[in-house]
Design a protein around this motif. Structure first.
Motif, PDB file in Angstrom:
ATOM      1  N   ILE A   1       0.838  -1.204   0.000  1.00 47.63           N
ATOM      2  CA  ILE A   1       0.000   0.000   0.000  1.00 47.63           C
ATOM      3  C   ILE A   1       0.872   1.254   0.000  1.00 47.63           C
ATOM      4  O   ILE A   1       0.577   2.238  -0.699  1.00 47.63           O
TER       5      ILE A   1
ATOM      6  N   SER B   1      -0.125   3.286  -2.990  1.00 46.68           N
ATOM      7  CA  SER B   1      -1.172   4.237  -2.623  1.00 46.68           C
ATOM      8  C   SER B   1      -0.683   5.397  -1.775  1.00 46.68           C
ATOM      9  O   SER B   1      -1.425   6.376  -1.597  1.00 46.68           O
TER      10      SER B   1
ATOM     11  N   LYS C   1      -0.275   8.010   3.505  1.00 38.06           N
ATOM     12  CA  LYS C   1      -1.520   8.220   4.255  1.00 38.06           C
ATOM     13  C   LYS C   1      -2.347   6.938   4.317  1.00 38.06           C
ATOM     14  O   LYS C   1      -2.853   6.560   5.379  1.00 38.06           O
ATOM     15  N   ASP C   2      -2.474   6.254   3.177  1.00 33.31           N
ATOM     16  CA  ASP C   2      -3.251   5.017   3.172  1.00 33.31           C
ATOM     17  C   ASP C   2      -2.509   3.891   3.878  1.00 33.31           C
ATOM     18  O   ASP C   2      -3.143   2.984   4.443  1.00 33.31           O
TER      19      ASP C   2
ATOM     20  N   ALA D   1      -3.359   4.423   7.359  1.00 34.56           N
ATOM     21  CA  ALA D   1      -4.761   4.028   7.538  1.00 34.56           C
ATOM     22  C   ALA D   1      -4.889   2.515   7.611  1.00 34.56           C
ATOM     23  O   ALA D   1      -5.745   1.985   8.348  1.00 34.56           O
TER      24      ALA D   1
ATOM     25  N   PHE E   1      -9.847   4.853   3.534  1.00 29.65           N
ATOM     26  CA  PHE E   1      -8.789   4.924   2.528  1.00 29.65           C
ATOM     27  C   PHE E   1      -9.140   5.930   1.439  1.00 29.65           C
ATOM     28  O   PHE E   1     -10.295   6.032   1.019  1.00 29.65           O
ATOM     29  N   ASP E   2      -8.129   6.638   0.958  1.00 28.45           N
ATOM     30  CA  ASP E   2      -8.327   7.567  -0.157  1.00 28.45           C
ATOM     31  C   ASP E   2      -8.325   6.834  -1.499  1.00 28.45           C
ATOM     32  O   ASP E   2      -9.065   7.199  -2.406  1.00 28.45           O
ATOM     33  N   ASP E   3      -7.467   5.833  -1.646  1.00 29.98           N
ATOM     34  CA  ASP E   3      -7.327   5.116  -2.912  1.00 29.98           C
ATOM     35  C   ASP E   3      -8.560   4.237  -3.133  1.00 29.98           C
ATOM     36  O   ASP E   3      -8.814   3.294  -2.379  1.00 29.98           O
TER      37      ASP E   3
END
Length: 500
Positions: free
Chosen positions: A120, A124, A127-128, A131, A188-190
């Motif tokens: 990740i 990604s 940040k993710d 997370a 998650f943003d992705d």
């Protein structure tokens, strides 16, 4: 791992109908408790839905392809003083899945916290990845609450939910009764991670937007605990279980279809009558057939519980077993998920409209990568699955739709670069699943909606027939290899309750 069940103070004679995973798990736990067990299987081999097909030099696993939670299998073997490794070798798949997306990108779903975090972080961002740390902590807490209190537990009524009030409150506090899709999306943003960590809702028969967040425990099972592949293919697991059961004194009779459960004058189970007319007497009977079908075929005159007769069933699956000649494209692993562009729209087509998805997400497994004996040299076995409506909601004529969708699947193989020089094939539609004894033409049984979950799911005992116990995906705790292994253990516990 939990200790084996204590030995029965009064050994009983038990007939188990079906040598699938739940029936074999029940047989192992029953034998370990000191009962005399006979398993009756209609086919010539063990496995049930976890079957095997040999055709034109290829060997196909015809049932589940994803094996998780090995500890539950170990528990069944430990009940008779055996170990899984004595009978079958299990290989951890890394990656567990290759997730392919419509934009051309790929994510590797790797087992364990650290390996997946690394993926990740690379794909990604930081940040993710952070997370994901919080997500894993949440998943572990969900699993620690659910497994002992709500999965590995028999329920006698909905009031059983309150026998562990602290666990129920913790499940509420963790947000288990929210919705899985939105819960994952908030973390998650992705958007690719939204799909990777919520597609497992389909195992429970629901769209991610509809499934309860507590079903993230399935994500924990395969994304954290890991996905395994048995040496010799998935069917090696029921073969190993049958061998261990036989070594423990269980009698397994193959090619022995059961006609009905015999009952005494007071309604209690007294054994089973085989299709050849012979009687197998028993103090208790464990039935593993799909629950509505079990009532219809084995218990004539006894209506199935209302939820089994009028409940909501999971979507079905169109499965194409293909033996091909040629080389695989780059970037293909053992388990591959090809996510379509559409998501919520596709689930509406599947679950509400009862039609084939216009832009489906597809699951494509290549077991010959890790089981070379499954295909001749220079060839591969492919297991290609698309979700399709079950026969209750579907508006599809499978005599015409089967061939049409088969051609679409062939076109997808070609577009993705897979070999299309087909040597042998077998297409399985919902009509075929129904013919095999699966209600609504789905191998995934009743969907895990809230009114069909936990104590609301059809119970594994019927007070009208003392001595009758059910196991399998249609009863407690539900669908999937881990759940049916648990169901066999829970069935054995019900036999231990008889006469108390």
């Amino acid at each position: 791992m939990r200790r084996p069940a204590p030995r029965a103070t009064t050994p009983r004679t038990v007939a188990v109908v079906g040598a699938g995973l739940s029936g074999l798990a029940a047989a192992l736990h029953l034998a370990g408790a000191g009962h005399r067990v006979t398993v009756l299987e209609r086919e010539a081999i063990p496995g049930g839905r976890n079957g095997s097909l040999e055709k034109d030099g290829f060997r196909f696993d015809t049932g589940p392809t994803v094996f998780t939670m090995v500890s539950l299998l170990e528990e069944a073997f430990a009940a008779v003083g055996r170990r899984v490794s004595d009978y079958v070798t299990l290989q951890l798949l890394d990656p567990a899945y290759h997730a392919h997306f419509a934009d051309g990108s790929t994510l590797l779903v790797r087992p364990g916290h650290e390996a997946m975090r690394e993926e990740i972080l690379a794909q990604s961002g930081a940040k993710d990845a952070a997370a994901f740390d919080r997500f894993v902590d949440w998943l572990k807490r969900l699993n620690d609450v659910e497994l002992p209190h709500f999965i590995d537990a028999n329920f006698n009524s909905p009031l059983s939910l309150f026998r562990s009030p602290r666990a129920a409150l913790e499940l509420v506090r963790l947000g288990g009764f929210g919705r899985l899709g939105p819960t994952v999306a908030r973390r998650f943003d992705d958007e690719r991670l939204h799909r990777v960590f919520s597609f497992q809702a389909m195992y429970a028969g629901l769209a991610p937007a509809q499934a309860l967040a507590l079903y993230a425990v399935i994500t924990y099972m395969d994304s954290i605990e890991g996905v395994f592949f048995p040496e010799g293919g998935m069917h090696a697991v029921p073969r190993a279980m049958a061998a261990a059961a036989t070594d423990a004194g269980v009698e397994i009779r193959y090619s022995s279809p059961v006609d009905r459960v015999e009952r005494r004058g007071d309604g209690s189970a007294s054994g089973v009558r085989l299709a050849d007319g012979s009687l197998v007497p028993a103090d208790a009977v464990v039935v593993t057939a799909d629950l509505p079908v079990a009532y219809e075929r084995l218990l004539p005159g006894l209506p199935a519980p209302r939820v089994a007769r009028h409940g909501k069933y999971s979507p079905s699956a169109l499965v194409w077993h293909v033996g091909v000649k040629g080389d695989l494209p780059q970037g293909v692993g053992h388990h591959n998920i090809y996510f379509g562009r559409a998501w919520d729209e596709s689930f509406r087509e599947l679950l509400d409209d009862g039609v084939a998805m216009t832009d489906p997400s597809r699951f494509l497994s290549v077991p010959s990568l890790d089981d070379p004996a499954a295909a001749p040299a220079g060839h591969h076995t492919l297991y290609y699955l698309e979700p399709v409506p079950n026969l209750h909601v579907g508006r599809m004529d499978w005599a015409t739709e089967g061939p049409r969708l088969r051609e679409r699947m062939l076109g997808t193989l070609d577009r993705l670069g897979y070999p299309t020089d087909i040597v042998t094939e077998e297409l399985v539609t919902p009509v075929d699943w129904e013919r095999q004894g699966m209600a609504a033409g789905t191998p995934f049984a009743l969907a895990h909606t809230f009114p069909q979950t936990g104590p609301f799911r059809p119970r594994n005992v019927d007070r009208r027939v003392p001595g009758l116990v059910f196991a399998g995906s249609g009863t407690t705790p539900g669908v999937g290899i881990p759940m049916v292994l648990v169901s066999g253990k829970l069935a054995a516990a019900r036999v231990a309750e008889l006469g108390r």
